[in-house]
Design a protein around this motif. Structure first.
Motif, short mmCIF file in Angstrom:
data_model
loop_
_atom_site.label_atom_id
_atom_site.label_comp_id
_atom_site.label_asym_id
_atom_site.label_seq_id
_atom_site.Cartn_x
_atom_site.Cartn_y
_atom_site.Cartn_z
N GLN A 100 -30.92 -17.01 -6.19
CA GLN A 100 -29.84 -16.85 -7.27
C GLN A 100 -28.94 -17.89 -6.68
OE1 GLN A 100 -29.75 -12.68 -6.68
NE2 GLN A 100 -28.64 -13.03 -9.22
N GLU B 200 -20.60 -4.99 -2.59
CA GLU B 200 -20.98 -4.01 -3.97
C GLU B 200 -21.00 -2.80 -3.14
OE1 GLU B 200 -24.64 -6.88 -5.33
OE2 GLU B 200 -24.89 -5.81 -3.91
N ARG C 263 -31.47 -13.51 -3.30
CA ARG C 263 -30.10 -13.88 -3.79
C ARG C 263 -29.60 -15.35 -3.09
NH1 ARG C 263 -24.97 -9.04 -4.23
NH2 ARG C 263 -26.97 -9.00 -4.87
N LEU D 172 -20.93 -11.29 -10.02
CA LEU D 172 -21.82 -10.16 -10.46
C LEU D 172 -21.40 -9.49 -10.89
CD1 LEU D 172 -20.26 -9.38 -5.84
CD2 LEU D 172 -22.63 -10.00 -7.01
N GLU D 173 -21.56 -8.23 -11.50
CA GLU D 173 -21.77 -7.13 -12.41
C GLU D 173 -19.89 -6.95 -11.95
OE1 GLU D 173 -24.56 -7.02 -15.09
OE2 GLU D 173 -23.32 -5.98 -15.27
N VAL E 263 -17.61 -5.79 -8.95
CA VAL E 263 -16.79 -5.75 -6.95
C VAL E 263 -16.48 -4.45 -6.45
CG1 VAL E 263 -15.29 -6.91 -5.59
CG2 VAL E 263 -16.71 -8.28 -7.28
N SER F 188 -14.59 -8.05 -15.65
CA SER F 188 -15.86 -8.50 -14.94
C SER F 188 -16.50 -9.47 -16.08
CB SER F 188 -17.16 -8.08 -14.94
OG SER F 188 -18.04 -8.42 -14.54
N SER G 55 -21.39 -11.30 -0.51
CA SER G 55 -22.37 -11.09 -1.87
C SER G 55 -22.67 -9.49 -1.78
CB SER G 55 -22.36 -12.02 -2.71
OG SER G 55 -24.25 -11.78 -2.84
N GLU H 68 -13.01 -14.60 -4.83
CA GLU H 68 -14.49 -14.94 -5.20
C GLU H 68 -14.21 -16.04 -6.41
OE1 GLU H 68 -12.31 -13.51 -9.52
OE2 GLU H 68 -10.62 -13.18 -9.05
#
Lengths: 266, 266
Positions: B254, B233, B251, B185-186, B188, A144, B229, B166
């Motif tokens: 964001q 998760e 979000r 993202l941290e 997926v 990541s 997104s 992505e």
């Protein structure tokens, strides 16, 4: 007020030196080894233009380069450390008489493989690192990019720029992240030097505006991406030589149109 | 005022139907074949989570699906044609008693391989097509997405949305182009359904705002990317079921911070 510190051989064309001088770049720090040969690279790009195979790398005069920073530039406020051996990068910082306001470092997987501890030593000393996605993953062992950026941040740099080629670039700073796409082009003719052009545009924008806030770093990323989008349109430096301010301005507008939106958050 | 037209088997969990009904989605047009089985897919994702191998595809009740549009929805102003056989997609349009203001079509390489002429016939009739990058290249024989989008534009659709997983999504309209990144993202966890979630969010935003200008299409792309997104998760629909308006709003902010900048164009 910009100066280059580098080394070339006697084979280096005078016209390229003139090109830089004519743009008011001080070349005192460029050593010319008359009997030596300039660094040489050749490679072959894959169909996607985003990956390539190296055919030839000859370090030549770069192999034992000892950069000497001209005395009048030892107090520069922005220092961009190009992608060379981390010991060479460190030696430039050692020569500075005052701490620069901003030190930017570019590096690559080659130094991770061959000089990892030296690389860690210089990374500690810089404010911004520019690195591509695969290299960020190699340096941290994290897939990541969000996690990789956080780990690189912990190694020293306050700002982490991750370059993704045709997929754009990410800027990380604490919990903030900014993304700039590459401009979608009709044709990518030659991506060679696009990463360096990005880094040059990024550093140049910051040096010119003298504002190292996250907000202005965003603009620097956009500016670097804009310049890189020209670089790939022709072979070598061809497109950059004839580039006008008007063209840059027009393309910055295209970048704005490409990414800016007005969504109502009710 | 949203309705779904689809088919499932007797094995389809009632809780998922309830989930949709509870969100005020009219399910009159969802046929339940009691003795049949619902469409089934399984696959394995590669390490980059952006490519995958299909392990099992069973069309089951989808194999001979004849969609029947409920009479009260035959004058819908926005129609989203999901990724099914182009003849099935066409038959939905044939049932409309008035020309919809906006028809959106999703498709994939499978139909290019097996029903190319039928696909061209339905593509002619739609306003917006959503397609991924590799499929856009396959459909046009062009590597450059800029050129591919122009060729698809010439096939009929005024708007071409190219999804890059992505790496975000591109919106083309005449000479205009807009780009929305995927949120970094941290982790997926499961990308399955992200493309469908994107398409649903995109179409839903347009239906709700009833504004089909390029400027509002940009917002729809951002809205679709925002919903997608969340989808990745957690597994399946898990994250979407519990999603709150507040989370979506946060979000969207964001996304704004991720891409918006204020460069001075002097």
């Amino acid at each position: 007020d910009t100066a280059a510190v580098s080394v070339v051989g006697g084979d280096f064309p005078q016209e390229y030196l003139d090109l830089l001088s004519n743009r008011n770049i001080n070349l005192q720090g460029v050593e010319i080894v008359k009997e030596g040969k300039t660094f040489f690279w050749s490679g072959r790009y894959h169909n996607d233009m985003n990956s390539r195979d190296t055919l030839v790398t000859e370090l030549n005069t770069l192999a034992d380069f000892n950069p000497v920073v001209p005395s009048e530039y030892k107090d520069a406020n922005v220092v961009m450390l190009g992608n060379l051996h981390p010991i060479v990068q460190s030696s430039v910082l050692d020569q500075m008489t005052s701490k620069p306001d901003l030190v930017i470092l570019d590096t690559m997987n080659f130094w991770m493989d061959s000089a990892l501890q030296d690389l860690h030593n210089v990374i500690k000393r810089v404010d911004v690192i520019t690195i591509n996605d695969e290299e960020a993953r190699q340096l941290t062992g994290e897939y990541s990019l969000v996690v990789a950026a956080r780990k690189i941040h912990e190694m020293g740099p306050k700002y982490v720029v991750i370059k993704k080629g045709e997929h754009g670039a990410l800027l990380f700073h604490n919990e903030n992240v900014f993304f700039a796409p590459a401009l979608p082009l009709e044709e990518v003719f030659d991506p060679t030097g696009a990463g360096d052009t990005f880094a040059g545009g990024f550093a140049g924008y910051l040096a010119k505006t003298n504002d190292f806030s996250f907000e202005n770093m965003k603009n620097a990323i956009i500016y670097g991406s804009t310049l890189a989008s020209f670089c790939v349109e022709k072979f070598g430096t061809e497109r950059m030589v004839n580039l006008s301010n008007e063209e840059v301005h027009k393309r910055l507008l295209q970048f704005k149109q490409l990414t800016q939106f007005e969504i109502e958050l009710s």
